[in-house]
Design a protein around this motif. Structure first.
Motif, PDB file in Angstrom:
ATOM      1  N   GLU A 176    -117.355 -50.225  38.821  1.00 26.08           N
ATOM      2  CA  GLU A 176    -118.305 -50.968  37.991  1.00 26.08           C
ATOM      3  C   GLU A 176    -117.886 -52.431  37.897  1.00 26.08           C
ATOM      4  N   SER A 177    -118.883 -53.290  37.732  1.00 26.78           N
ATOM      5  CA  SER A 177    -118.594 -54.712  37.554  1.00 26.78           C
ATOM      6  C   SER A 177    -118.351 -55.002  36.076  1.00 26.78           C
ATOM      7  N   VAL A 178    -117.361 -55.866  35.818  1.00 23.64           N
ATOM      8  CA  VAL A 178    -117.035 -56.245  34.438  1.00 23.64           C
ATOM      9  C   VAL A 178    -116.948 -57.760  34.355  1.00 23.64           C
ATOM     10  N   ILE A 195    -109.136 -54.134  35.399  1.00 28.45           N
ATOM     11  CA  ILE A 195    -108.602 -53.895  36.746  1.00 28.45           C
ATOM     12  C   ILE A 195    -107.870 -52.553  36.791  1.00 28.45           C
ATOM     13  N   ILE A 196    -107.096 -52.257  35.754  1.00 28.33           N
ATOM     14  CA  ILE A 196    -106.394 -50.970  35.692  1.00 28.33           C
ATOM     15  C   ILE A 196    -107.403 -49.818  35.700  1.00 28.33           C
ATOM     16  N   ALA A 197    -108.568 -50.027  35.049  1.00 27.77           N
ATOM     17  CA  ALA A 197    -109.594 -48.978  35.005  1.00 27.77           C
ATOM     18  C   ALA A 197    -110.360 -48.858  36.324  1.00 27.77           C
ATOM     19  N   GLY A 198    -110.096 -49.757  37.277  1.00 29.06           N
ATOM     20  CA  GLY A 198    -110.736 -49.659  38.588  1.00 29.06           C
ATOM     21  C   GLY A 198    -112.012 -50.461  38.733  1.00 29.06           C
ATOM     22  N   ALA A 199    -112.288 -51.351  37.777  1.00 22.79           N
ATOM     23  CA  ALA A 199    -113.505 -52.164  37.861  1.00 22.79           C
ATOM     24  C   ALA A 199    -113.450 -53.095  39.065  1.00 22.79           C
ATOM     25  N   ARG A 235    -124.522 -63.575  38.174  1.00 16.34           N
ATOM     26  CA  ARG A 235    -125.610 -62.660  38.543  1.00 16.34           C
ATOM     27  C   ARG A 235    -125.520 -62.270  40.012  1.00 16.34           C
ATOM     28  N   HIS A 236    -125.249 -63.280  40.848  1.00 16.01           N
ATOM     29  CA  HIS A 236    -125.151 -63.031  42.284  1.00 16.01           C
ATOM     30  C   HIS A 236    -124.022 -62.038  42.594  1.00 16.01           C
ATOM     31  N   LEU A 237    -122.918 -62.150  41.872  1.00 14.93           N
ATOM     32  CA  LEU A 237    -121.761 -61.277  42.104  1.00 14.93           C
ATOM     33  C   LEU A 237    -122.004 -59.853  41.615  1.00 14.93           C
TER      34      LEU A 237
END
Ligand SMILES: [Zn+2]
Ligand SMILES: [Zn+2]
Length: 348
Positions: A176-178, A195-199, A235-237
């Motif tokens: 997921e994106s954060v 980052i630790i959660a894998g985002a 938004r693009h990212l």
């Protein structure tokens, strides 16, 4: 109950007007049953200390505010050594080096019994840490990991627990994106927790260049929200939709609003500062987050003791207690050059 010869008085900083504090000599605090006396070796300045530091008048002493009657001021990010224990505390704890989990529940209500003491209706905060000694409930004093010094250990409670707990509340799933709004010490923790959660990606936004650099060094993409193209780039990212999760540590109302607006529909916003500006007509999940549930500490401490959550480079300044005014001054004034400013006591 006294365990060793103790001084009868101590030095403590006492607020003396806006941006001013005096060191005064006061009696050592009494140590009630179930409590310990901690020789403060490090007390870090929190962003939440700054409004009170700049205020002219002492507050009512609730939830960590200035207390006109108690010296030591607001400091709640504390590490030190247990030097005395009250009744009902194992005398073997004298000499233990500890950091303090400063959010204290009643221990009896439903939330406390479930390890969610930050929700307790009688919650209180261990503060007055800008002093030589402080009293705390024994169970809030947790051992300092072996390779941590006192200034770094003083950051575990609020700079690890608060952001990691907020990231956990957001329920981040891998991929997921954060977006993290605000990249101060708590914001950098939100980046690390994501980052630790894998985002992926993790995008940090802050106008202060040195703070963006710190986030980039942890693997985030960093944007300056003052730059006109930054929101379009965010938004693009995120596939043109906005991030799945926004974590916000900004107190400023406009920035809080921007953080909310940047979130995709059905996305989740968790704030550790500011006011969630959600309108009921917009379908997004919004929650505030404060402190760290006691029951979450084992998994969070695992991240910090293994150095996956990296605290090593947070402390930019150390000042002795007698220079507390300079400590607050640089923390309040130099956002580029200071990150965590820690007040220390001599080893004696
Ligand atoms: Zn704090
Ligand atoms: Zn309670």
């Amino acid at each position: 109950m006294s365990n060793s010869p103790m001084p009868i008085s101590m030095l403590a900083a006492k607020k003396a007007g806006s941006g001013k504090a005096n060191l005064i000599e006061v009696a050592l605090p009494e140590v009630p049953s179930g409590h310990v006396l901690v020789h403060v070796r490090a007390c870090a300045i929190c962003a939440s200390d700054l409004p009170e530091w700049n205020a002219q008048v002492a507050g009512p002493g609730k939830r960590g505010e200035w207390d006109a009657d108690n010296p030591g001021m607001t400091g709640h990010e504390i590490a030190g050594d247990i030097v005395q224990v009250g009744d009902a505390v194992d005398a073997g704890r004298v000499g233990e080096s500890v950091w303090i989990d400063a959010i204290v529940g009643c221990g009896r209500c439903e939330a406390c019994r479930d390890g969610r003491q930050t929700l307790c209706e009688q919650v209180s905060i261990v503060s007055q840490g800008f002093a030589e000694y402080v009293v705390a409930p024994a169970r809030q004093c947790r051992p300092i990991p072996p390779d941590f010094d006192y200034p770094i250990a003083s950051l575990i409670f609020d700079m690890v627990g608060t952001p990691m707990s907020a990231a956990k509340l957001a329920g981040i799933k891998a991929g997921e994106s954060v977006a993290v709004w605000g990249l101060g010490p708590v914001g950098l923790g939100l980046v690390q927790g994501s980052i630790i959660a894998g985002a992926s990606p993790v995008i940090g936004l802050d106008p202060v260049a040195s703070r963006r650099s710190r986030a980039e060094a942890r693997g985030a993409i960093a944007l300056d929200p003052m730059h006109p193209a930054s929101l379009g780039r965010l938004r693009h990212l995120t596939q043109g939709k906005g991030p799945h999760v926004v974590l916000s540590s900004v107190a400023n109302q406009n920035a809080s609003r921007q953080a909310f607006d940047s979130l995709r529909l059905e996305g989740r916003l968790v704030t550790v500062a500011g006011f969630p500006p959600a309108g009921g007509e917009v379908r997004k999940w919004v929650s505030g987050s404060w402190g760290c549930y006691e029951r979450d500490w084992p998994e969070i401490l695992e991240q910090v003791t293994s150095h996956r959550f990296v605290l090593d480079d947070y402390v930019t300044h150390l000042f002795p207690l007698r220079e507390i005014e300079q400590a607050f001054d640089i923390r309040g004034r130099d956002l580029e050059g200071s990150f965590k400013v820690v007040v220390t006591n001599d080893q004696t």
